[in-house]
Design a protein around this motif. Structure first.
Motif, PDB file in Angstrom:
ATOM      1  N   ASP A  66      -0.539   5.508 144.120  1.00 57.72           N
ATOM      2  CA  ASP A  66      -0.876   6.772 144.782  1.00 57.72           C
ATOM      3  C   ASP A  66      -0.364   6.721 146.225  1.00 57.72           C
ATOM      4  O   ASP A  66      -1.124   6.930 147.176  1.00 57.72           O
ATOM      5  N   TYR A  69      -2.388   4.891 148.857  1.00 57.28           N
ATOM      6  CA  TYR A  69      -3.843   5.105 148.859  1.00 57.28           C
ATOM      7  C   TYR A  69      -4.508   4.244 147.774  1.00 57.28           C
ATOM      8  O   TYR A  69      -5.665   4.457 147.418  1.00 57.28           O
ATOM      9  N   VAL A 106      -9.165   3.501 153.429  1.00 58.18           N
ATOM     10  CA  VAL A 106      -9.458   4.181 152.155  1.00 58.18           C
ATOM     11  C   VAL A 106     -10.682   3.516 151.515  1.00 58.18           C
ATOM     12  O   VAL A 106     -10.554   2.708 150.596  1.00 58.18           O
ATOM     13  N   HIS A 109     -12.109   3.477 147.323  1.00 55.29           N
ATOM     14  CA  HIS A 109     -11.544   2.712 146.216  1.00 55.29           C
ATOM     15  C   HIS A 109     -10.539   1.694 146.731  1.00 55.29           C
ATOM     16  O   HIS A 109     -10.113   1.764 147.879  1.00 55.29           O
ATOM     17  N   PHE A 154      -8.064  14.001 140.426  1.00 50.39           N
ATOM     18  CA  PHE A 154      -6.668  14.238 140.018  1.00 50.39           C
ATOM     19  C   PHE A 154      -6.588  14.840 138.618  1.00 50.39           C
ATOM     20  O   PHE A 154      -5.515  14.907 138.028  1.00 50.39           O
ATOM     21  N   PHE A 172     -10.234   8.877 141.399  1.00 55.76           N
ATOM     22  CA  PHE A 172      -8.825   9.303 141.477  1.00 55.76           C
ATOM     23  C   PHE A 172      -8.072   8.697 140.285  1.00 55.76           C
ATOM     24  O   PHE A 172      -8.548   8.831 139.169  1.00 55.76           O
ATOM     25  N   GLN A 176      -7.042   3.139 140.840  1.00 56.61           N
ATOM     26  CA  GLN A 176      -7.854   3.191 142.067  1.00 56.61           C
ATOM     27  C   GLN A 176      -9.348   3.070 141.746  1.00 56.61           C
ATOM     28  O   GLN A 176     -10.108   4.032 141.891  1.00 56.61           O
ATOM     29  N   ARG A 206      -8.503   6.973 160.541  1.00 61.32           N
ATOM     30  CA  ARG A 206      -8.746   8.119 159.662  1.00 61.32           C
ATOM     31  C   ARG A 206      -9.465   7.586 158.431  1.00 61.32           C
ATOM     32  O   ARG A 206      -9.103   6.531 157.909  1.00 61.32           O
ATOM     33  N   ASP A 208     -10.357   8.057 154.673  1.00 62.70           N
ATOM     34  CA  ASP A 208      -9.944   8.769 153.468  1.00 62.70           C
ATOM     35  C   ASP A 208     -11.157   9.115 152.600  1.00 62.70           C
ATOM     36  O   ASP A 208     -12.070   8.303 152.450  1.00 62.70           O
ATOM     37  N   SER A 209     -11.138  10.319 152.029  1.00 63.73           N
ATOM     38  CA  SER A 209     -12.185  10.736 151.077  1.00 63.73           C
ATOM     39  C   SER A 209     -13.577  10.372 151.583  1.00 63.73           C
ATOM     40  O   SER A 209     -14.402   9.829 150.843  1.00 63.73           O
ATOM     41  N   GLU A 258     -11.865  12.520 156.585  1.00 62.82           N
ATOM     42  CA  GLU A 258     -11.404  13.509 155.605  1.00 62.82           C
ATOM     43  C   GLU A 258     -12.636  13.975 154.842  1.00 62.82           C
ATOM     44  O   GLU A 258     -13.074  13.336 153.888  1.00 62.82           O
ATOM     45  N   HIS A 319       0.040  15.512 154.013  1.00 65.96           N
ATOM     46  CA  HIS A 319       0.797  14.959 152.885  1.00 65.96           C
ATOM     47  C   HIS A 319       0.244  15.370 151.529  1.00 65.96           C
ATOM     48  O   HIS A 319       0.772  14.938 150.506  1.00 65.96           O
ATOM     49  N   ASP A 320      -0.832  16.139 151.508  1.00 63.66           N
ATOM     50  CA  ASP A 320      -1.410  16.598 150.238  1.00 63.66           C
ATOM     51  C   ASP A 320      -1.173  18.091 150.000  1.00 63.66           C
ATOM     52  O   ASP A 320      -1.461  18.586 148.903  1.00 63.66           O
ATOM     53  N   ARG A 404       2.281  16.503 144.743  1.00 60.68           N
ATOM     54  CA  ARG A 404       2.420  16.584 146.196  1.00 60.68           C
ATOM     55  C   ARG A 404       3.733  16.030 146.733  1.00 60.68           C
ATOM     56  O   ARG A 404       3.916  15.907 147.932  1.00 60.68           O
ATOM     57  N   ARG A 408       6.548  15.555 150.648  1.00 59.51           N
ATOM     58  CA  ARG A 408       6.673  14.147 151.043  1.00 59.51           C
ATOM     59  C   ARG A 408       8.114  13.669 151.052  1.00 59.51           C
ATOM     60  O   ARG A 408       8.365  12.462 151.102  1.00 59.51           O
TER      61      ARG A 408
END
Ligand code: GLC
Length: 533
Positions: A66, A69, A106, A109, A154, A172, A176, A206, A208-209, A258, A319-320, A404, A408
């Protein structure tokens, strides 16, 4: 009007932060994948653009199921990107150019290749190694059915069965596996990871999730469920982030979470003074190009941040998300993952005009602004040939969702060079669209009417105008298609979202316009202007 910058330790309250998707930024060693040496070679470009910080999407060791990620080891840089020593050099060199570094953690996961998960697989059911994840027996007579009715972010079932018959949870992709945040070792490990990166000089992290980590230990079905959601926005999270905040405070570091949550009161809880400093503004990001809706999104954002005294963030893409010029050129200018489809037509000229106006709008709002690499070049979403698609979102949707990759693709640096100067000596990991050379940074740098020139000028002005850092926002006009607001005493931003030109508000000078004005002091449709008053 010339004014001071905000106090150094408050830099993040009104910073412009540039997101680097390392894999596609610049290829320093020519192997087809962007890398840290590519980023180092482009630091002068970033300094000239005038950004305050870089947020790097995950650069750690990863099988790239991913796009990074799926982290196999947080203390190692993926060899495709470089080495830890090089990351340290990059952090230091960027700082010398006045640019801070934000890394991406992240916590929900890890990769299925992470040492913990490999050990968990080897150790078998009931082992302490498995307790770090969410392993469960299946349902059905032979355990052949997933343990609950959840759905992967996903698409598809978020459970995978292993050889001994147990299932593990992955919100995800299957690569992951979700960590068990009720386990003290998971918490301890992440606190150590934070220290590891703060000790290396990063200014922020940052997350993630960020609202997904904590799970109801029963992992109950969603159907018919009452009370707290079993995995979204659970109260336990706040205690985790209070612990993180104490670590960040030791180093003067900051967080950006996020946090996708529709409920603004719940969202603001993450931004209380002893939790995260900031969180991405997805209300603004997903908002269609519509005056009333945007105004509401801005007002709601400011209202939800005010009680916790956290600065807002303004984000148009990442990026998403479908790239801004493509999105704003469509009939539906909003964004939702669920409505992504192949072949949606877009008027790129219109989209570009609106993206230029949106740039001046977001850069004039109070708070920090995120730019995603290529946004300053006005890149549209690329059509990636199906046989080159990499994103698990495409595969997990059985090919229904385009995924996505279109946002990218590698950046075009030099119009006259192979692969538009991305740096690769052979095919890059994702192909560059044929018209990428027309949008190359070197061409745009020469053209005063280019998107790059607009961003450079806007960021230059933003650095010198104190009102844009500290001036309160005051609305000056209402009307469905017109957004006009003052920042402090001397600056007004006006955005015309309609078709017909409108008279400019009273002013003493025009500081910057996103497109040509009509010579009669009127602001054409889909155009924004910064005025001195
Ligand atoms: C976040 C990232 C996205 C990633 C997902 C799983 O939403 O922005 O790119 O796929 O988390 O880590």
């Amino acid at each position: 009007m010339e004014g001071s910058q905000p106090a150094a330790d408050d830099w993040w309250r009104s910073a412009v932060i540039y997101q680097v998707y390392v894999r596609s930024f610049a290829d320093g060693d020519g192997d087809g994948t962007g890398d840290l040496s590519g980023v180092r070679s482009r630091l002068p470009y970033l300094a000239e653009l005038g950004v305050d910080a870089l947020w790097f999407t995950p650069w750690y060791l990863s099988p790239m199921a991913d796009g990074g990620y799926d982290v196999a080891d947080y203390r190692t840089i993926d060899p495709a990107f470089g080495t830890l020593a090089e990351a340290e050099k990059l952090i230091a060199e960027a700082r010398e150019s006045g640019i801070r570094t934000i890394v991406d953690i992240v916590p929900n996961h890890v990769s299925d290749q992470h040492a913990w998960f490999r050990a968990a697989l080897a150790a078998g059911p009931g082992s302490p190694e498995r307790a770090l994840f969410h392993f469960r027996p299946g349902r059905g007579e032979h355990g052949e059915l997933p343990p609950n009715d959840w759905e992967s972010e996903f698409g598809g079932v978020p459970w995978t069965r292993v050889a001994d018959g147990e299932w593990y949870l992955h919100l995800f992709a299957a690569e992951q596996p979700d960590l068990n945040w009720a386990h003290p070792a998971v918490r301890q490990e992440h606190e150590d990871i934070l220290r590891f990166w703060f000790e290396r000089g990063v200014a922020g992290v940052r997350i993630d999730s960020a609202a997904l980590l904590a799970k109801d230990p029963e992992l109950p079905d969603l159907a018919g469920h009452r009370g707290s959601h079993p995995y979204l926005d659970r109260d336990e999270l706040h205690d985790i982030y209070r612990g993180w905040r104490a670590i960040a405070d030791e180093f003067g570091g900051i967080f950006v979470g996020e946090v996708w949550l529709p409920d603004s009161e719940r969202f603001a809880r993450y931004l209380r003074p002893d939790e995260l400093h900031t969180a991405f503004n997805f209300t603004f990001l997903t908002c269609p190009w519509d005056g009333e809706r945007l105004r509401r999104a801005i007002d709601e954002t400011l209202a939800e941040h005010a009680p916790v005294k956290a600065p807002a963030t303004w984000v148009l893409c990442n990026h998403d998300i479908t790239r801004t010029v493509t999105r704003y050129g469509r009939a539906d200018t909003g964004f939702a993952f669920t409505s992504k489809a192949f072949g949606v037509p877009s008027d790129l000229e219109l989209g570009t005009r609106r993206a230029r106006a949106a740039a001046l709008l977001s850069l004039a709002l109070p708070g920090s602004v995120y730019l995603y690499q290529g946004e300053e070049l006005g890149l549209p979403e690329a059509d990636v040939p199906l046989d080159r698609v990499q994103d698990p979102m495409y595969f997990r949707s059985q090919g229904r969702a385009p995924g996505r990759d279109g946002c990218r693709t590698p950046l075009p640096w030099a119009a006259g060079e192979p692969y538009a100067g991305f740096g690769s000596t052979g095919d890059p990991w994702l192909p560059l669209p044929p018209d990428w050379p027309l949008r190359a940074a070197d061409r745009q740098a020469e053209d005063p009417a280019s998107m790059l020139s607009l961003y450079r000028e806007a960021l230059r002005l933003r650095r010198t105008l104190a009102a844009l850092h500290t001036g309160p926002l005051r609305w000056l006009s209402e009307g469905p298609d017109l957004l006009v607001f003052a920042r402090g005493e001397n600056l007004v931003c006006a955005v015309n979202l309609g078709d017909a030109p409108v008279h400019l508000p009273a002013h003493t000078g025009i500081l910057l316009a996103s497109g040509p004005l009509d010579g009669e002091d009127r602001l054409p449709g889909d155009t924004a202007v910064w005025l001195a008053v």
